[in-house]
Scaffold this motif. Structure first.
Motif, PDB file in Angstrom:
ATOM      1  N   ALA A 100     -47.434  16.655 -37.203  1.00  0.00           N
ATOM      2  CA  ALA A 100     -47.154  17.975 -37.761  1.00  0.00           C
ATOM      3  C   ALA A 100     -46.236  18.682 -36.769  1.00  0.00           C
ATOM      4  CB  ALA A 100     -48.448  18.766 -37.950  1.00  0.00           C
ATOM      5  N   VAL A 101     -45.093  19.152 -37.246  1.00  0.00           N
ATOM      6  CA  VAL A 101     -44.109  19.766 -36.345  1.00  0.00           C
ATOM      7  C   VAL A 101     -43.698  21.129 -36.866  1.00  0.00           C
ATOM      8  CG1 VAL A 101     -43.204  17.557 -35.521  1.00  0.00           C
ATOM      9  CG2 VAL A 101     -42.181  18.632 -37.538  1.00  0.00           C
ATOM     10  N   ALA A 102     -43.229  21.939 -35.938  1.00  0.00           N
ATOM     11  CA  ALA A 102     -42.751  23.278 -36.291  1.00  0.00           C
ATOM     12  C   ALA A 102     -41.721  23.705 -35.262  1.00  0.00           C
ATOM     13  CB  ALA A 102     -43.908  24.264 -36.346  1.00  0.00           C
TER      14      ALA A 102
ATOM     15  N   SER B 183     -35.078  15.676 -49.936  1.00  0.00           N
ATOM     16  CA  SER B 183     -34.299  15.249 -48.769  1.00  0.00           C
ATOM     17  C   SER B 183     -35.073  15.501 -47.485  1.00  0.00           C
ATOM     18  CB  SER B 183     -32.969  16.002 -48.718  1.00  0.00           C
ATOM     19  OG  SER B 183     -32.368  15.878 -47.450  1.00  0.00           O
ATOM     20  N   ILE B 184     -35.258  14.467 -46.698  1.00  0.00           N
ATOM     21  CA  ILE B 184     -35.947  14.609 -45.419  1.00  0.00           C
ATOM     22  C   ILE B 184     -35.122  15.444 -44.452  1.00  0.00           C
ATOM     23  CG2 ILE B 184     -36.708  13.329 -43.365  1.00  0.00           C
ATOM     24  CD1 ILE B 184     -37.672  11.137 -45.227  1.00  0.00           C
ATOM     25  N   GLU B 185     -33.819  15.271 -44.475  1.00  0.00           N
ATOM     26  CA  GLU B 185     -32.957  16.036 -43.575  1.00  0.00           C
ATOM     27  C   GLU B 185     -33.042  17.532 -43.872  1.00  0.00           C
ATOM     28  OE1 GLU B 185     -30.884  16.296 -40.219  1.00  0.00           O
ATOM     29  OE2 GLU B 185     -31.591  14.401 -41.072  1.00  0.00           O
ATOM     30  N   ALA B 186     -33.067  17.884 -45.157  1.00  0.00           N
ATOM     31  CA  ALA B 186     -33.214  19.300 -45.530  1.00  0.00           C
ATOM     32  C   ALA B 186     -34.567  19.831 -45.092  1.00  0.00           C
ATOM     33  CB  ALA B 186     -33.048  19.448 -47.042  1.00  0.00           C
ATOM     34  N   LEU B 187     -35.599  19.014 -45.252  1.00  0.00           N
ATOM     35  CA  LEU B 187     -36.942  19.404 -44.831  1.00  0.00           C
ATOM     36  C   LEU B 187     -36.956  19.723 -43.335  1.00  0.00           C
ATOM     37  CD1 LEU B 187     -40.188  17.471 -45.852  1.00  0.00           C
ATOM     38  CD2 LEU B 187     -39.902  18.456 -43.593  1.00  0.00           C
ATOM     39  N   LYS B 188     -36.348  18.869 -42.540  1.00  0.00           N
ATOM     40  CA  LYS B 188     -36.321  19.086 -41.091  1.00  0.00           C
ATOM     41  C   LYS B 188     -35.585  20.372 -40.728  1.00  0.00           C
ATOM     42  CE  LYS B 188     -34.551  15.258 -39.519  1.00  0.00           C
ATOM     43  NZ  LYS B 188     -34.087  14.322 -38.456  1.00  0.00           N
ATOM     44  N   GLN B 189     -34.461  20.594 -41.387  1.00  0.00           N
ATOM     45  CA  GLN B 189     -33.683  21.790 -41.064  1.00  0.00           C
ATOM     46  C   GLN B 189     -34.432  23.074 -41.402  1.00  0.00           C
ATOM     47  OE1 GLN B 189     -30.929  21.793 -39.216  1.00  0.00           O
ATOM     48  NE2 GLN B 189     -31.299  19.570 -39.112  1.00  0.00           N
ATOM     49  N   CYS B 190     -35.231  23.019 -42.460  1.00  0.00           N
ATOM     50  CA  CYS B 190     -36.040  24.190 -42.808  1.00  0.00           C
ATOM     51  C   CYS B 190     -37.161  24.399 -41.794  1.00  0.00           C
ATOM     52  CB  CYS B 190     -36.611  24.033 -44.215  1.00  0.00           C
ATOM     53  SG  CYS B 190     -35.376  24.267 -45.515  1.00  0.00           S
ATOM     54  N   ALA B 191     -37.685  23.327 -41.244  1.00  0.00           N
ATOM     55  CA  ALA B 191     -38.687  23.455 -40.184  1.00  0.00           C
ATOM     56  C   ALA B 191     -38.052  24.067 -38.939  1.00  0.00           C
ATOM     57  CB  ALA B 191     -39.300  22.098 -39.872  1.00  0.00           C
ATOM     58  N   VAL B 192     -36.853  23.604 -38.597  1.00  0.00           N
ATOM     59  CA  VAL B 192     -36.130  24.176 -37.450  1.00  0.00           C
ATOM     60  C   VAL B 192     -35.876  25.659 -37.667  1.00  0.00           C
ATOM     61  CG1 VAL B 192     -33.920  24.141 -36.208  1.00  0.00           C
ATOM     62  CG2 VAL B 192     -35.070  21.981 -36.786  1.00  0.00           C
ATOM     63  N   ALA B 193     -35.652  26.042 -38.919  1.00  0.00           N
ATOM     64  CA  ALA B 193     -35.361  27.442 -39.255  1.00  0.00           C
ATOM     65  C   ALA B 193     -36.627  28.290 -39.384  1.00  0.00           C
ATOM     66  CB  ALA B 193     -34.565  27.503 -40.553  1.00  0.00           C
TER      67      ALA B 193
ATOM     68  N   LEU C  73     -34.550  17.283 -28.322  1.00  0.00           N
ATOM     69  CA  LEU C  73     -33.698  18.454 -28.117  1.00  0.00           C
ATOM     70  C   LEU C  73     -34.502  19.744 -27.972  1.00  0.00           C
ATOM     71  CD1 LEU C  73     -30.870  17.675 -30.707  1.00  0.00           C
ATOM     72  CD2 LEU C  73     -30.721  17.507 -28.218  1.00  0.00           C
ATOM     73  N   GLY C  74     -35.767  19.698 -28.383  1.00  0.00           N
ATOM     74  CA  GLY C  74     -36.608  20.891 -28.307  1.00  0.00           C
ATOM     75  C   GLY C  74     -36.465  21.822 -29.479  1.00  0.00           C
ATOM     76  N   THR C  75     -35.799  21.388 -30.554  1.00  0.00           N
ATOM     77  CA  THR C  75     -35.665  22.255 -31.725  1.00  0.00           C
ATOM     78  C   THR C  75     -36.906  22.186 -32.618  1.00  0.00           C
ATOM     79  OG1 THR C  75     -34.489  20.477 -32.884  1.00  0.00           O
ATOM     80  CG2 THR C  75     -33.151  22.134 -31.750  1.00  0.00           C
ATOM     81  N   LEU C  76     -37.742  21.167 -32.412  1.00  0.00           N
ATOM     82  CA  LEU C  76     -39.046  21.072 -33.047  1.00  0.00           C
ATOM     83  C   LEU C  76     -40.063  20.661 -31.987  1.00  0.00           C
ATOM     84  CD1 LEU C  76     -38.286  19.193 -36.421  1.00  0.00           C
ATOM     85  CD2 LEU C  76     -38.855  21.619 -36.152  1.00  0.00           C
ATOM     86  N   VAL C  77     -41.316  21.042 -32.220  1.00  0.00           N
ATOM     87  CA  VAL C  77     -42.401  20.654 -31.309  1.00  0.00           C
ATOM     88  C   VAL C  77     -43.554  20.120 -32.137  1.00  0.00           C
ATOM     89  CG1 VAL C  77     -41.787  22.311 -29.502  1.00  0.00           C
ATOM     90  CG2 VAL C  77     -43.357  23.001 -31.330  1.00  0.00           C
ATOM     91  N   VAL C  78     -44.363  19.246 -31.536  1.00  0.00           N
ATOM     92  CA  VAL C  78     -45.527  18.677 -32.205  1.00  0.00           C
ATOM     93  C   VAL C  78     -46.707  19.635 -32.052  1.00  0.00           C
ATOM     94  CG1 VAL C  78     -47.175  16.767 -32.232  1.00  0.00           C
ATOM     95  CG2 VAL C  78     -44.747  16.320 -31.809  1.00  0.00           C
ATOM     96  N   LEU C  79     -47.363  19.920 -33.165  1.00  0.00           N
ATOM     97  CA  LEU C  79     -48.548  20.767 -33.151  1.00  0.00           C
ATOM     98  C   LEU C  79     -49.806  19.914 -32.944  1.00  0.00           C
ATOM     99  CD1 LEU C  79     -47.718  23.124 -36.169  1.00  0.00           C
ATOM    100  CD2 LEU C  79     -47.279  23.522 -33.727  1.00  0.00           C
ATOM    101  N   PRO C  80     -50.823  20.446 -32.253  1.00  0.00           N
ATOM    102  CA  PRO C  80     -52.029  19.674 -31.956  1.00  0.00           C
ATOM    103  C   PRO C  80     -52.983  19.560 -33.151  1.00  0.00           C
ATOM    104  CG  PRO C  80     -52.244  21.858 -31.027  1.00  0.00           C
ATOM    105  CD  PRO C  80     -50.845  21.784 -31.598  1.00  0.00           C
TER     106      PRO C  80
END
Length: 300
Positions: free
Chosen positions: A169-171, A225-235, A253-260
């Motif tokens: 799970a990332v955010a 789209s997985i790429e779109a999903l990731k970009q929305c998480a970054v946003a 890169l640190g634009t997403l982090v793993v949640l515990p």
């Protein structure tokens, strides 16, 4: 019922006609001269006409022999073509249809595909974007499938596990849950969840895990789209759940982090799948071998 021609006798006849000698034909064919003579006699008996005039040590074709020679040469050529066509089946050539999930095609398979095409340029490789193997085992016309899924157990399929994949799970690092050391299923349920389409196997694993821990999906955005999903998480639009290798670059890169969450890790498997009853062609075998070598885990 007419007896079929003996191809060995036909070959011997052609060689005698070419050399005009039973003795020379025997040397060329590595037969005893008596064997050459016997084969020609047997062929003449079968055809019910003499094929040669014997003139001492020399032989010459009869009119029937001359007519038969052209057909005999064609028979030998056809037989050789048939033999070569079967031998070519053993070559790594021909069409190969591979189905794979979008995440694997995008983030794992490019190097495998590059090396395969470089090594086997005579294979016509065709790629399909496949659904989960648990819901659509193998579409008609597909030779091999590479899927990321929970362990596939379908009687008509042969399945090889290539590697174990961690789900995360990332955010965004600016997300409000970033600072929490422990997160409950209830807290995850309060977030907007960014998920792949319903047929996706690892989405099903996430939802089942969430329910098992007392949570549920309340608010979600569903992506094709997985790429779109990731970009929305970054946003900072919500919490995404994806295989770790899909977000490896963003984590670095640190634009997403793993949640515990969850406390017990979720895993799926990259798996190589083919029909149990389908002939394993040389192209299929070569692809499977290369895939197992390049995609397997390099560390534990």
């Amino acid at each position: 019922m007419e007896q079929l021609l003996d191809l060995r006798q036909v070959r011997t006849f052609v060689e005698v006609a070419r050399t005009r000698s039973f003795t020379k034909a025997a040397v060329q064919l590595h037969y005893a001269q008596s064997s050459v003579t016997a084969q020609v006699h047997a062929l003449e008996k079968d055809l019910r006409v003499p094929l040669f005039n014997r003139l001492g040590r020399q032989v010459e074709l009869t009119e029937a022999g001359r007519q038969f020679l052209g057909h005999a040469e064609k028979l030998i050529c056809l037989a050789e073509d048939a033999r070569l066509s079967i031998q070519k089946i053993g070559d790594v050539t021909g069409p190969l249809v591979v189905s794979a999930s979008e995440s694997l095609l995008t983030y794992r398979l490019p190097e495998l595909l590059r090396q395969f095409q470089s090594t086997y340029p005579d294979v016509q490789l065709m790629l399909h974007t496949g659904a989960s193997a648990s819901t659509a085992p193998l579409e008609p016309g597909v030779d091999l499938a590479i899927t990321i899924d929970e362990p596939v157990q379908v009687p008509q399929l042969l399945v090889q596990k290539v590697r174990k994949e961690r789900m995360v799970a990332v955010a965004s690092p600016e997300h409000g849950m970033r600072e929490l050391k422990r997160i409950s299923a209830a807290e995850i349920s309060e977030q907007q969840l960014l998920l792949t389409e319903g047929a996706c196997s690892y989405r099903a694993l996430f939802e089942r895990t969430l329910v098992q821990h007392g949570g549920r999906v309340n608010k979600l955005l569903e992506f094709a789209s997985i790429e779109a999903l990731k970009q929305c998480a970054v946003a900072r639009m919500g919490v995404a759940v994806l295989p770790e290798f899909v977000v490896a670059n963003e984590l670095a890169l640190g634009t997403l982090v793993v949640l515990p969450w969850p406390q017990t890790r979720m895993h799926v498997y990259t798996q190589l799948i083919r029909h149990r009853d389908k002939w394993l062609s040389p192209a299929m075998d070569a692809f499977c071998t290369m895939a197992m070598k390049l995609l397997r885990e390099t560390s534990t």
